[in-house]
Design an enzyme around this catalytic site. Structure first.
Site, PDB file in Angstrom:
ATOM      1  N   ASP A  39       0.758  -1.185  -0.228  1.00 32.16           N
ATOM      2  CA  ASP A  39       0.268   0.157   0.289  1.00 32.16           C
ATOM      3  C   ASP A  39       0.883   1.429   0.164  1.00 32.16           C
ATOM      4  OD1 ASP A  39       1.078   0.300   2.584  1.00 32.16           O
ATOM      5  OD2 ASP A  39      -1.547   0.267   3.621  1.00 32.16           O
ATOM      6  N   HIS A 252      26.518   3.879 -15.163  1.00 37.74           N
ATOM      7  CA  HIS A 252      25.306   4.207 -14.082  1.00 37.74           C
ATOM      8  C   HIS A 252      24.813   3.290 -12.708  1.00 37.74           C
ATOM      9  CE1 HIS A 252      22.993   5.859 -17.547  1.00 37.74           C
ATOM     10  NE2 HIS A 252      23.874   6.621 -17.516  1.00 37.74           N
ATOM     11  N   ASP A 269      28.986  11.778  -8.898  1.00 32.19           N
ATOM     12  CA  ASP A 269      28.073  12.235 -10.350  1.00 32.19           C
ATOM     13  C   ASP A 269      26.339  12.524  -9.323  1.00 32.19           C
ATOM     14  OD1 ASP A 269      25.975  12.903 -12.391  1.00 32.19           O
ATOM     15  OD2 ASP A 269      26.983  11.527 -13.557  1.00 32.19           O
ATOM     16  N   ASP A 280      23.344  18.949 -12.570  1.00 30.19           N
ATOM     17  CA  ASP A 280      24.156  17.307 -13.106  1.00 30.19           C
ATOM     18  C   ASP A 280      25.263  17.521 -12.850  1.00 30.19           C
ATOM     19  OD1 ASP A 280      24.517  15.391 -13.826  1.00 30.19           O
ATOM     20  OD2 ASP A 280      23.889  15.307 -15.882  1.00 30.19           O
ATOM     21  N   HIS A 352      30.915   6.984 -23.888  1.00 28.09           N
ATOM     22  CA  HIS A 352      30.199   8.122 -24.070  1.00 28.09           C
ATOM     23  C   HIS A 352      30.096   9.345 -23.928  1.00 28.09           C
ATOM     24  CE1 HIS A 352      30.726  10.209 -20.457  1.00 28.09           C
ATOM     25  NE2 HIS A 352      31.431   9.249 -19.734  1.00 28.09           N
ATOM     26  N   HIS A 356      24.453  16.516 -23.207  1.00 27.18           N
ATOM     27  CA  HIS A 356      23.270  16.291 -23.303  1.00 27.18           C
ATOM     28  C   HIS A 356      22.585  17.869 -22.800  1.00 27.18           C
ATOM     29  CE1 HIS A 356      23.007  15.528 -18.869  1.00 27.18           C
ATOM     30  NE2 HIS A 356      23.816  14.704 -19.135  1.00 27.18           N
ATOM     31  N   HIS A 363      18.510  14.143 -17.880  1.00 28.96           N
ATOM     32  CA  HIS A 363      18.787  14.065 -19.811  1.00 28.96           C
ATOM     33  C   HIS A 363      17.439  15.057 -20.471  1.00 28.96           C
ATOM     34  CE1 HIS A 363      21.455  10.448 -18.958  1.00 28.96           C
ATOM     35  NE2 HIS A 363      21.902  11.668 -18.449  1.00 28.96           N
ATOM     36  N   GLU A 388      30.842  16.548 -19.907  1.00 33.56           N
ATOM     37  CA  GLU A 388      31.292  15.278 -18.922  1.00 33.56           C
ATOM     38  C   GLU A 388      31.922  14.037 -19.992  1.00 33.56           C
ATOM     39  OE1 GLU A 388      27.794  12.819 -18.073  1.00 33.56           O
ATOM     40  OE2 GLU A 388      26.544  14.127 -19.252  1.00 33.56           O
ATOM     41  N   TYR A 392      37.387   5.665 -18.959  1.00 31.26           N
ATOM     42  CA  TYR A 392      37.032   4.296 -17.936  1.00 31.26           C
ATOM     43  C   TYR A 392      38.316   3.059 -18.509  1.00 31.26           C
ATOM     44  CZ  TYR A 392      33.484   7.835 -17.573  1.00 31.26           C
ATOM     45  OH  TYR A 392      32.755   8.879 -17.165  1.00 31.26           O
ATOM     46  N   ARG A 410      35.585  10.946 -14.707  1.00 28.38           N
ATOM     47  CA  ARG A 410      34.708  11.407 -15.568  1.00 28.38           C
ATOM     48  C   ARG A 410      34.569  13.665 -14.329  1.00 28.38           C
ATOM     49  NH1 ARG A 410      30.382   8.535 -15.949  1.00 28.38           N
ATOM     50  NH2 ARG A 410      29.492   9.460 -13.816  1.00 28.38           N
ATOM     51  N   GLU A 412      32.497  16.671 -14.793  1.00 26.43           N
ATOM     52  CA  GLU A 412      30.633  16.670 -15.630  1.00 26.43           C
ATOM     53  C   GLU A 412      30.516  18.984 -14.837  1.00 26.43           C
ATOM     54  OE1 GLU A 412      27.437  14.673 -14.695  1.00 26.43           O
ATOM     55  OE2 GLU A 412      26.609  15.482 -16.775  1.00 26.43           O
TER      56      GLU A 412
END
Ligand code: GLY
Ligand code: MN
Ligand code: MN
Length: 443
Positions: A39, A252, A269, A280, A352, A356, A363, A388, A392, A410, A412
């Site tokens: 619930d 991710h 991130d 971001d 990547h 964006h 995004h 960004e 890796y 990274r 960004e």
């Protein structure tokens, strides 16, 4: 609702109405609640296009825009209306359990939308007799298909008989046109994204003081999110990535539950949302406060790509050109460091694209490529984008010397495209390797 916000959403409705024209009608569904388990529901999040046009945060709402007017009964008389918001009816019992409802009679005063009725009346508009008066119907089909609960029940006849209505008028998803609008931010939106960015950068600069060996990734996540919330960030912009060591190579990664060790990097991130607008940000720090030589080499290559791309941003520059520039800098950097034998292999390590658009979605749901003669790739003043670049190297990459493995970097930032160039909305956040080491000296 404050007057600047009211004016913003009003201007969005006016802009969208002009785009669709007087022969069209738009029916834009708001979101409904989603069950999490038993619930318990997930925290309610409004559909962003609906939010863009209304600012209204209740579930089970539907906005109808008819720039050429629509005949609708008001107190027993037919009136010509151009904007109608259908909302949940007042319900004392439900409000005791789940919170206040605005109710249709307060919509005009609170939201500045001309007309409002309870949502049970929306079928009057979603029937073929009504819709055949228009040459085009815009709606948010992709989102409509995901609706639950009350709205799903109320529009059941519409979805069941759509095949009968469909040949009579052209039906289009509104998301493309709204996305084109959303790609160019107004000053109101730029201020919101700027607030979100400022809250986030403050959180990073503060949390950096607590990064050290032995700390768990979830503790860093908690510190950032405490800061966001404490400083008015109403939500996180996306599920955060707090990734130490090789976890940084999982793009991710979201488990955020590992104890970090000396000698590793920590890639964070994470960012705050502010009044539905996202920032971001990614930064990469050495867990023990000092980069190894190998980490520093990779860090400087990524930083160079980040800075050179940001320098290039101005109206007329293509997003895809920034992507190519970043790839070129990362490729040359790795080649010079002896880590890339064949320049074509760069995608194996950079994974990547350069960035964006950001806005109501992290995004942002806007068109961003060039297809045929349609160019959504070229940047315009008012765009807000991320830059960004990343590199890796997993533990399995046997072609890479051991000391370079398990490194993920990274960096960004969030960049506003202005008429003459750009403004880095995340400028105040530490980024130079030497500055990071100084800031972490006493951790
Ligand atoms: N936080 C998701 C991204 O950087 O695209
Ligand atoms: Mn991003
Ligand atoms: Mn990010």
């Amino acid at each position: 609702m404050k007057s600047d916000q009211k004016a913003f959403h009003k201007s969005r409705r006016a802009g969208f109405s002009e785009l669709i024209g007087k022969d069209s009608v738009a029916v834009i569904f708001g979101n409904t609640t989603r069950n999490k388990s038993y619930d318990e529901d997930y925290k309610f999040k409004q559909y962003k296009n609906f939010y863009y046009l209304t600012g209204f945060l209740e579930p089970n709402s539907v906005l109808v825009l008819a720039p050429g007017g629509i005949q609708f009964p008001v107190n027993g008389k037919q009136k010509t209306l151009t904007e109608i918001l259908f909302v949940q009816k007042k319900d004392a019992l439900m409000e005791t359990w789940n919170g206040k409802r605005l109710g249709h009679s307060d919509v005009r005063r609170e939201l500045g939308i001309q007309n409002s009725f309870v949502n049970e009346e929306i079928p009057q508009i979603l029937n073929s007799r009504f819709l055949r008066r228009f040459s085009k119907l815009y709606t948010n089909f992709g989102e409509m298909l995901k609706l639950t609960n009350d709205t799903k029940r109320i529009i059941n006849n519409f979805t069941e008989t759509l095949n009968i209505i469909a040949p009579a008028l052209e039906i289009s998803d509104a998301s493309y046109l709204l996305g084109k609008m959303r790609a160019v931010k107004t000053n109101y939106e730029i201020n919101k994204i700027g607030e979100a960015a400022e809250i986030s950068t403050g959180a990073y600069n503060e949390t950096l003081k607590s990064v050290r060996p032995g700390i768990n990734e979830f503790s860093i996540q908690a510190m950032l999110e405490y800061y966001y919330k404490y400083h008015g960030g109403d939500d996180i912009a996306y599920h955060p990535i707090v990734a130490s060591g090789e976890n940084a190579c999982i793009l991710h990664y979201n488990a955020n539950n590992r104890q970090m060790k000396s000698g590793e990097l920590l890639l964070i991130d994470s960012a705050s949302e502010y009044n539905y607008y996202c920032s971001d940000i990614t930064r990469t720090f050495p867990v023990n406060g000092k980069f190894t030589n190998e980490q520093r080499i990779i860090y400087e290559i990524v930083l160079k790509a980040n800075k050179e791309c940001i320098k290039k941003i101005r109206p007329g520059v293509k997003f895809s050109d920034l992507d190519n520039l970043s790839t070129k800098i990362l490729t040359e950097g790795l080649f010079k460091a002896g880590l890339l034998k064949n320049k074509k292999d760069i995608k194996k390590y950079s994974l990547h694209g350069i960035g964006h658009h950001i806005g109501l979605d992290t995004h942002d749901a806007v068109p961003f490529t060039k297809t045929g003669s349609t160019d959504n790739d070229t940047l315009k003043a008012g765009n807000v984008i991320t830059i960004e670049p990343g590199l890796y190297f997993t533990g399995n990459m046997k072609e890479i010397p051991v000391k370079f493995r398990k490194i993920g970097v990274r960096i960004e930032d969030d960049i506003l495209v202005t008429k003459t160039g750009s403004i880095n909305l995340t400028e105040s956040m530490i980024k130079e390797a030497a500055e990071i080491e100084i800031a972490m000296k006493d951790n």
